[in-house]
Design a protein around this motif. Structure first.
Motif, PDB file in Angstrom:
ATOM      1  N   MET A 262       4.322   8.174  -0.397  1.00 41.15           N
ATOM      2  CA  MET A 262       5.034   7.716  -1.585  1.00 41.15           C
ATOM      3  C   MET A 262       4.271   6.583  -2.260  1.00 41.15           C
ATOM      4  O   MET A 262       4.041   6.588  -3.454  1.00 41.15           O
ATOM      5  CB  MET A 262       6.421   7.243  -1.192  1.00 41.15           C
ATOM      6  CG  MET A 262       7.228   6.702  -2.358  1.00 41.15           C
ATOM      7  SD  MET A 262       8.730   5.876  -1.796  1.00 41.15           S
ATOM      8  CE  MET A 262       8.097   4.315  -1.220  1.00 41.15           C
ATOM      9  N   MET A 263       3.879   5.571  -1.502  1.00 38.92           N
ATOM     10  CA  MET A 263       3.171   4.461  -2.120  1.00 38.92           C
ATOM     11  C   MET A 263       2.026   3.990  -1.230  1.00 38.92           C
ATOM     12  O   MET A 263       2.055   4.137  -0.013  1.00 38.92           O
ATOM     13  CB  MET A 263       4.122   3.315  -2.451  1.00 38.92           C
ATOM     14  CG  MET A 263       5.081   2.930  -1.341  1.00 38.92           C
ATOM     15  SD  MET A 263       6.282   1.721  -1.891  1.00 38.92           S
ATOM     16  CE  MET A 263       7.618   2.733  -2.479  1.00 38.92           C
ATOM     17  N   ASN A 264       1.024   3.453  -1.892  1.00 41.04           N
ATOM     18  CA  ASN A 264      -0.120   2.870  -1.205  1.00 41.04           C
ATOM     19  C   ASN A 264       0.391   1.736  -0.302  1.00 41.04           C
ATOM     20  O   ASN A 264       1.228   0.950  -0.723  1.00 41.04           O
ATOM     21  CB  ASN A 264      -1.053   2.314  -2.293  1.00 41.04           C
ATOM     22  CG  ASN A 264      -2.394   1.938  -1.735  1.00 41.04           C
ATOM     23  OD1 ASN A 264      -2.527   1.761  -0.532  1.00 41.04           O
ATOM     24  ND2 ASN A 264      -3.368   1.814  -2.605  1.00 41.04           N
ATOM     25  N   ASN A 265      -0.091   1.648   0.922  1.00 43.57           N
ATOM     26  CA  ASN A 265       0.453   0.602   1.789  1.00 43.57           C
ATOM     27  C   ASN A 265      -0.394  -0.669   1.818  1.00 43.57           C
ATOM     28  O   ASN A 265      -0.427  -1.373   2.819  1.00 43.57           O
ATOM     29  CB  ASN A 265       0.725   1.144   3.192  1.00 43.57           C
ATOM     30  CG  ASN A 265      -0.526   1.698   3.824  1.00 43.57           C
ATOM     31  OD1 ASN A 265      -1.608   1.653   3.222  1.00 43.57           O
ATOM     32  ND2 ASN A 265      -0.401   2.214   5.031  1.00 43.57           N
ATOM     33  N   THR A 266      -1.078  -0.937   0.702  1.00 41.18           N
ATOM     34  CA  THR A 266      -1.769  -2.220   0.577  1.00 41.18           C
ATOM     35  C   THR A 266      -1.419  -2.883  -0.749  1.00 41.18           C
ATOM     36  O   THR A 266      -0.891  -2.242  -1.650  1.00 41.18           O
ATOM     37  CB  THR A 266      -3.312  -2.055   0.612  1.00 41.18           C
ATOM     38  OG1 THR A 266      -3.710  -1.238  -0.491  1.00 41.18           O
ATOM     39  CG2 THR A 266      -3.778  -1.437   1.906  1.00 41.18           C
ATOM     40  N   PHE A 267      -1.697  -4.171  -0.813  1.00 42.29           N
ATOM     41  CA  PHE A 267      -1.644  -4.891  -2.084  1.00 42.29           C
ATOM     42  C   PHE A 267      -2.932  -5.706  -2.196  1.00 42.29           C
ATOM     43  O   PHE A 267      -3.720  -5.765  -1.242  1.00 42.29           O
ATOM     44  CB  PHE A 267      -0.406  -5.806  -2.159  1.00 42.29           C
ATOM     45  CG  PHE A 267      -0.434  -6.966  -1.207  1.00 42.29           C
ATOM     46  CD1 PHE A 267      -0.067  -6.826   0.119  1.00 42.29           C
ATOM     47  CD2 PHE A 267      -0.844  -8.237  -1.644  1.00 42.29           C
ATOM     48  CE1 PHE A 267      -0.097  -7.904   0.998  1.00 42.29           C
ATOM     49  CE2 PHE A 267      -0.878  -9.316  -0.767  1.00 42.29           C
ATOM     50  CZ  PHE A 267      -0.504  -9.143   0.553  1.00 42.29           C
ATOM     51  N   MET A 268      -3.148  -6.298  -3.365  1.00 40.73           N
ATOM     52  CA  MET A 268      -4.373  -7.067  -3.565  1.00 40.73           C
ATOM     53  C   MET A 268      -4.056  -8.555  -3.431  1.00 40.73           C
ATOM     54  O   MET A 268      -3.337  -9.124  -4.258  1.00 40.73           O
ATOM     55  CB  MET A 268      -4.963  -6.776  -4.948  1.00 40.73           C
ATOM     56  CG  MET A 268      -5.386  -5.316  -5.154  1.00 40.73           C
ATOM     57  SD  MET A 268      -6.683  -4.786  -4.011  1.00 40.73           S
ATOM     58  CE  MET A 268      -8.094  -5.626  -4.735  1.00 40.73           C
TER      59      MET A 268
END
Lengths: 390, 103
Positions: free
Chosen positions: A1-7
């Motif tokens: 569903m969603m990428n499991n990282t953030f910047m």
């Protein structure tokens, strides 16, 4: 569903931040003007004026020292200048020592030693410029979502809060916990009448006892002060359809979702566990958010039914409205409209996903409405009998 | 009739109105497979509570499936439910030694 990282930014101690702030933190009210004038000359820094820092009883003094240390240690802070008058009871060296554990640059100014406000401001401006230059060298990189600590808060709640915004945030909380992340549920006064639900979700008997003891202590303190039905909740809450503290609480705790309560921590204390954590904070929104920020939260999700502009100097605050008229009325202040749940335009599950996506975007640098409007409210809980009623 | 009322939990004896409800306005809602059909006997502002059934004095007012306080007078189906007829049961007096936390 969603990428499991953030910047995010990686800090010298290995922690990660979602903002790259240079902060000017006075130790005492007497140093506020110096801090604010440094900010006036170097607008990229964030000054955090407050009304305390001196003539406190030893218990309060210790708590305030640790909370100010926690604010400086928050992973969103890249560098910090502490400003002391020189005779206050909160000792700058103690605060600096706490922050230095994070290996970030800590500069100190003492107004009495530097010869007054002008000289202190001049030196502060130079330090601020140097710290900003250093912070500008940092860059964002991919970080697992599990590193993110998300605080939750509600303020100006109404009869819809527990039906739309709070349960939608609860869905986002569950999504984050399932990613291995941490969610802080706060405001112990707003557990009254709902504590059995949370107690049944505590991970073990110790945590359960800590939670129930904290609620009982809070309730006894309120009772001792002769709290009336009207004083339990605000006039705005009542105008918005809330009648009692039980009703407010049952709606409030929905922000915490449905996962197990892993730990109960004190005001401004950093959680040692991941997952859902309860923090002892007051119902006063700003004091509560200060505790959450001092506990290391990266950002705060804040639900409201009446509408509120409040933000935090170091944590991005995402506002979620419980009803669409509130969102339309205060578009400068509200980021997400959970009122769409009431009109059946979105399901709670979808709204929770929308909120979680917003969390990830804000973690990666998207500015919240509170940041854009420079809402940076800050207040410290005073641990004493004059301030346990909200 | 449009969607004007939220019933959150099967145990609830109040609902939340989604718009300003006028005196005499007809309310229908399905509760535990039973069709409730009654008229509002007060004006009720959006976001506030209406009694879905009679609630006798001193009995719990239920929302979210839990007690949100006690009726301070007899409340009839269709009446406005708020601080004028409900009181909190919490924070009022020192907890008795050993009083339990469960309802």
């Amino acid at each position: 569903m969603m990428n499991n990282t953030f910047m995010g930014y990686v800090n010298p101690d290995g922690s990660v931040g979602i903002r790259n702030l240079v902060v000017v933190l006075p130790m005492v009210i007497c140093a506020n003007s110096v801090a604010q004038q440094i900010e006036k000359q170097v607008p990229e820094v964030v000054a955090i004026p407050h009304t305390h820092g001196c003539t406190l009883d030893p218990t309060s003094n210790q708590e305030m020292t640790e909370v100010l240390g926690g604010i400086g240690s928050n992973p969103n802070v890249a560098g910090i200048i502490l400003v002391a008058l020189g005779c206050e009871s909160v000792l700058m060296d103690d605060v600096a020592k706490i922050i230095a554990r994070t290996k970030k640059p800590v500069e100190t100014l003492v107004i009495q030693q530097l010869g007054g406000t002008k000289k202190t401001i001049a030196k502060g401006v130079k330090l601020a410029q140097a710290l900003l230059k250093e912070a500008a060298q940092r860059f964002r990189q991919p970080i697992p979502l599990s590193e993110l600590i998300v605080g939750t808060e509600c303020g100006g709640s109404d009869g819809y809060s527990g039906l739309s915004a709070n349960p939608a945030v609860g869905v986002a909380s569950d999504l984050h916990v399932d990613q291995g992340g941490t969610v802080i549920l706060s405001e112990i006064t707003e557990f009254l009448g709902a504590e059995t639900i949370l107690a049944d979700r505590c991970v073990n008997a110790d945590v359960r006892k800590q939670l129930l003891d904290l609620v009982a202590w809070t309730e006894q303190s309120l009772a001792r002060l002769g709290s009336s039905n009207v004083a339990d909740i605000t006039p705005g809450n009542m105008k918005g359809g809330l009648t009692t503290i039980e009703e407010k609480s049952l709606g409030c705790i929905k922000k915490g979702g449905s996962r197990m309560v892993e730990e109960v921590v004190g005001y401004g204390v950093r959680p040692t566990k991941r997952g859902l954590v309860v923090m002892d904070t007051p119902g006063h929104d700003i004091e509560s958010m200060t505790g959450i920020a001092a506990g290391g939260a990266h950002l705060i999700v804040f639900t409201t039914g009446r509408g509120t502009p409040t933000g935090s100097p170091i944590c991005p605050v995402i506002k979620v409205s419980s009803n669409t008229p509130c969102y339309l009325n205060m578009q400068d202040n509200i980021d997400v409209d959970a009122g769409l749940v009431l009109s059946n335009k979105e399901s709670l599950a979808t709204m929770g996903e929308i909120i979680y996506r917003e969390i990830i975007q804000v973690a990666s640098g998207k500015q919240t409405k509170a940041e854009l409007s420079q809402n940076r409210e800050f207040a410290l809980r005073r641990y004493g009998s004059d301030c346990i009623i909200y | 009739m449009g969607h004007i009322l939220i019933l959150d939990h099967a145990r609830d004896n109040v609902g939340v109105v989604l718009k300003d409800v006028e005196l005499g306005e007809r309310i229908t809602i399905l509760k535990n497979d039973e069709e409730l059909d009654f008229k509002a006997s007060d004006r009720i502002p959006s976001g506030h509570k209406i009694a879905l059934m009679d609630i006798p004095k001193d009995k719990p007012v239920m929302k979210y499936g839990y007690s949100i306080g006690s009726a301070t007078q007899d409340i009839w189906q269709g009446q406005f439910v708020h601080a004028h007829n409900v009181t909190s049961m919490r924070g009022k007096e020192l907890l008795k030694e050993g009083s339990d936390h469960d309802e």
